[in-house]
Every structure is written in C-alpha cells, then in structure tokens.
Design a protein around this motif. Structure first.
Motif, PDB file in Angstrom:
ATOM      1  N   UNK A   1       0.835  -1.195   0.000  1.00 27.08           N
ATOM      2  CA  UNK A   1       0.000   0.000   0.000  1.00 27.08           C
ATOM      3  C   UNK A   1       0.874   1.251   0.000  1.00 27.08           C
ATOM      4  N   UNK A   2       1.914   1.215   0.775  1.00 25.60           N
ATOM      5  CA  UNK A   2       2.806   2.361   0.857  1.00 25.60           C
ATOM      6  C   UNK A   2       3.522   2.594  -0.480  1.00 25.60           C
ATOM      7  N   UNK A   3       3.954   1.505  -1.115  1.00 24.79           N
ATOM      8  CA  UNK A   3       4.697   1.631  -2.376  1.00 24.79           C
ATOM      9  C   UNK A   3       3.777   1.978  -3.547  1.00 24.79           C
ATOM     10  N   UNK A   4       2.516   1.589  -3.451  1.00 21.35           N
ATOM     11  CA  UNK A   4       1.595   1.786  -4.572  1.00 21.35           C
ATOM     12  C   UNK A   4       1.439   3.258  -4.929  1.00 21.35           C
ATOM     13  N   UNK A   5       1.328   4.126  -3.897  1.00 20.27           N
ATOM     14  CA  UNK A   5       1.163   5.558  -4.155  1.00 20.27           C
ATOM     15  C   UNK A   5       2.408   6.138  -4.823  1.00 20.27           C
ATOM     16  N   UNK A   6       3.570   5.680  -4.378  1.00 18.91           N
ATOM     17  CA  UNK A   6       4.812   6.183  -4.974  1.00 18.91           C
ATOM     18  C   UNK A   6       4.947   5.707  -6.424  1.00 18.91           C
ATOM     19  N   UNK A   7       4.582   4.441  -6.644  1.00 19.82           N
ATOM     20  CA  UNK A   7       4.668   3.892  -8.011  1.00 19.82           C
ATOM     21  C   UNK A   7       3.715   4.618  -8.949  1.00 19.82           C
ATOM     22  N   UNK A   8       2.508   4.918  -8.485  1.00 15.02           N
ATOM     23  CA  UNK A   8       1.526   5.629  -9.308  1.00 15.02           C
ATOM     24  C   UNK A   8       2.044   6.997  -9.715  1.00 15.02           C
ATOM     25  N   UNK A   9       2.650   7.713  -8.756  1.00 13.86           N
ATOM     26  CA  UNK A   9       3.181   9.039  -9.062  1.00 13.86           C
ATOM     27  C   UNK A   9       4.313   8.948 -10.080  1.00 13.86           C
ATOM     28  N   UNK A  10       5.147   7.931  -9.948  1.00 11.31           N
ATOM     29  CA  UNK A  10       6.265   7.760 -10.882  1.00 11.31           C
ATOM     30  C   UNK A  10       5.763   7.405 -12.280  1.00 11.31           C
ATOM     31  N   UNK A  11       4.734   6.558 -12.346  1.00  7.20           N
ATOM     32  CA  UNK A  11       4.182   6.168 -13.657  1.00  7.20           C
ATOM     33  C   UNK A  11       3.513   7.361 -14.353  1.00  7.20           C
ATOM     34  N   UNK A  12       2.829   8.211 -13.605  1.00 15.54           N
ATOM     35  CA  UNK A  12       2.197   9.377 -14.200  1.00 15.54           C
ATOM     36  C   UNK A  12       3.222  10.369 -14.737  1.00 15.54           C
ATOM     37  N   UNK A  13       4.303  10.535 -14.027  1.00 15.58           N
ATOM     38  CA  UNK A  13       5.381  11.411 -14.484  1.00 15.58           C
ATOM     39  C   UNK A  13       6.029  10.852 -15.752  1.00 15.58           C
ATOM     40  N   UNK A  14       6.171   9.542 -15.798  1.00 10.42           N
ATOM     41  CA  UNK A  14       6.742   8.883 -16.959  1.00 10.42           C
ATOM     42  C   UNK A  14       5.812   9.037 -18.185  1.00 10.42           C
ATOM     43  N   UNK A  15       4.518   8.897 -17.922  1.00  7.80           N
ATOM     44  CA  UNK A  15       3.544   8.998 -19.012  1.00  7.80           C
ATOM     45  C   UNK A  15       3.546  10.387 -19.642  1.00  7.80           C
ATOM     46  N   UNK A  16       3.762  11.424 -18.819  1.00 10.31           N
ATOM     47  CA  UNK A  16       3.775  12.797 -19.336  1.00 10.31           C
ATOM     48  C   UNK A  16       4.975  13.045 -20.242  1.00 10.31           C
ATOM     49  N   UNK A  17       6.048  12.318 -20.032  1.00 13.00           N
ATOM     50  CA  UNK A  17       7.248  12.518 -20.839  1.00 13.00           C
ATOM     51  C   UNK A  17       7.184  11.794 -22.188  1.00 13.00           C
ATOM     52  N   UNK A  18       6.288  10.831 -22.327  1.00 14.74           N
ATOM     53  CA  UNK A  18       6.211  10.046 -23.575  1.00 14.74           C
ATOM     54  C   UNK A  18       5.214  10.674 -24.538  1.00 14.74           C
TER      55      UNK A  18
END
Length: 328
Positions: free
Chosen positions: A311-328
């Motif tokens: 649960x703790x890692x899920x929020x961090x992973x989601x934020x990282x994936x959204x940042x990655x998506x904006x760059x593509x």
C-alpha cells in the motif's frame, strides 16, 4: 371468173382484215399551251435535276478526297503531344528506323492544323521522330479537320490495335475517353469493337494504389491487365502495402508477373522467440529484503513482504508512472 368466185374471195379478204390487230398510236399528244408544255416536260426536268444533284455530290466527294490527299510538311512545323505517343521499346524503335531508312512511308502521319501555321500530330509521333533521327526535313502527312473533342479520341483509337501498346496505356486511353464523354464500359467496348470483359479487366488499374500506378508509368509494358486484376483483388483484401512492394520489384525486373502476385499474397509467418524468464530482482535494505520484482515481456510483477508495504509503495509507483507517461 364468176360472181360466185369473186364473192368468195371478197369474203376471205374481209375475214383476214378482221383477224389482224389494229395498231393504235399510243404516243401522247403534244400539248399546244404553255402550262401543258411544262407538264409534258416535267419528267425530263426532274430527271435532269436528279442527275445534277448526283454530279454535285460526286464532285464534293472528290474535293474532300483531294483535301485529305497526302502532302509533305516540314518536320519543324509539327507539334508533338506526349500523352498521344505510343511507347516503343528501344528495339522496336530501331526496327522502325531501319525500315524507314530503306523504304518509303506507306502510311502518312495524321495532323491537325493549329495556329501560327503549325500542325499538331494526331497519330504518327514515332514515325516523325524516326524521320528526325534520319536527318530528313519533310514527312508525308494527311491533314484532318477535327474538333477538339475528337482529336484525342482519334489518336487513341488509331493506336488501340497496335500490338506494342501496353495494357496500362490502353487503360489510360479508355480512362480519358470515360472522363471526356461519360460513356459506360459497355458503350466504350462497343465503340472500340472489343468485349466488355476486356474493358472491365483494363479498368482493374483503377483499383491499384496511386504509388503503384506511379511505378507502372516507368515501365508500363511489364504488367498486363490480368496481373492488375489480381493485384486489385489483393488491395481490396487489405494488402495495399504488399501490392506496392510487389509492383516495385516487378518494375525493377526482380520479379515476373506471377511471382509478383505470389509475393503480394504471401502470408508472412512471424515467430516471436520466447525469452527466458528473467530471474527475480530483490530490493534490500541492508540484509532485509523489501520486495522483489520480475519483468516478462510487457509485464512487471512486484511482490512485497506485507500488504502494508504494498500500500505504501503503490502511491509512490503511481506518481512515478504518471510522471513517466507525461514525458512520452
């Protein structure tokens, strides 16, 4: 001679006279009045008028034939129209040149009078070009007077039955005729004296991609209407790119027509090698394992030691994936 004998001979003579046919003069009486004389002469007048009309028609026919009699014109007053010229291979052109170098031109070229004392070639572009290459100044021509709508049509039909005219060039001619007149394929087949199925096959080129048609223009003799019909079927089945590739190789001489059809129709077997599963990657803090993940194809599998960590890692992973998506 007694009276009895005289009477007998008289009776015989009268009998013979009675037996003879009476000759009647059936000739009409000549009228003696002016109206009567006119009526009497009318049949003769009508016959003379009829003869005069026939003589005038014959004279007009002779004048028309004289107008169309071959004359010689300088080659430098002739204008060539590129799309009317029948394509010849270098070998065919050399053969025509050899023929005309040693023999007279049996079939004069046909031309149309235009402005400035010049003449537009309707049929005979290759013959004119051969005469130029032979260094001649004059060429026999027949001058025709056609309206603009009939010039291209006459040029096309003059070349239609030439064996060296490719199917693609025939298609272009019929396409121009269709665009100019709006005639159906049935009507054009009738005008050309060919079967409607031939016209339909020629119009298979209509269904090839524009890129393929541009390639065919470079070497129209390499593809016939049967090959074009098969390629059109493949285009309709969704193999447009394969058809373009096959036509390119056909034009370049790397494939025959049959090979090009097979090439465009081939089903490419795509085999994807299965990569060996990647060994799990362990994430540690010191000697303590936090999680492990394993990549396979387009998947990334992460396993945590506890649900709280997930649960703790899920929020961090989601934020990282959204940042990655904006760059593509």
């Amino acid at each position: 001679m007694g009276l009895k004998d005289l009477k007998s001979r008289s009776d015989d003579a009268l009998a013979q006279i009675a037996a003879q046919k009476t000759v009647v003069d059936t000739r009409p009486l000549r009228a003696t009045t002016a109206p009567g004389a006119t009526a009497f002469m009318q049949p003769t007048i009508d016959a003379l008028n009829d003869r005069a009309k026939k003589a005038e028609a014959l004279a007009a026919d002779y004048r028309a034939k004289l107008d169309q009699a071959p004359i010689e014109l300088p080659l430098d007053v002739l204008i060539e129209v590129p799309h009317r010229r029948r394509r010849l291979t270098p070998e065919q052109f050399d053969e025509l040149k050899g023929n005309l170098a040693n023999n007279p031109l049996i079939h004069p070229i046909t031309v149309q009078r235009v402005a400035d004392g010049r003449f537009e070639i309707i049929s005979g572009h290759n013959r004119a070009e051969v005469y130029r290459s032979l260094g001649r100044a004059l060429i026999p021509v027949v001058v025709m007077e056609l309206d603009a709508d009939h010039v291209d049509r006459s040029a096309f039909y003059a070349n239609l039955l030439q064996p060296s005219l490719s199917d693609f060039e025939k298609y272009l001619g019929f396409k121009a005729e269709r665009d100019r007149t709006g005639h159906s394929q049935k009507q054009m087949a009738k005008d050309a004296g060919v079967s409607e199925s031939i016209i339909s096959m020629l119009f298979s080129f209509d269904h090839l991609p524009e890129e393929a048609l541009l390639l065919v223009e470079r070497r129209p003799e390499v593809i016939g209407m049967s090959c074009a019909a098969e390629m059109a079927k493949l285009c309709r089945s969704g193999r447009k790119a394969e058809v373009i590739d096959a036509v390119e190789q056909l034009v370049e001489g790397r494939l025959t027509q049959k090979e090009a059809i097979r090439h465009a129709a081939r089903k490419v077997a795509i085999s994807v090698a299965r990569a060996a599963p990647q060994a799990p990657v362990r994430v540690r803090v010191g000697r303590l394992e936090f999680c492990q993940y394993q990549a396979r194809g387009t998947s990334l599998r992460i396993e945590f030691r506890s649900e709280e960590q997930r649960i703790e890692a899920e929020a961090v992973i989601l934020e990282a994936l959204q940042a990655l998506a904006k760059r593509t």
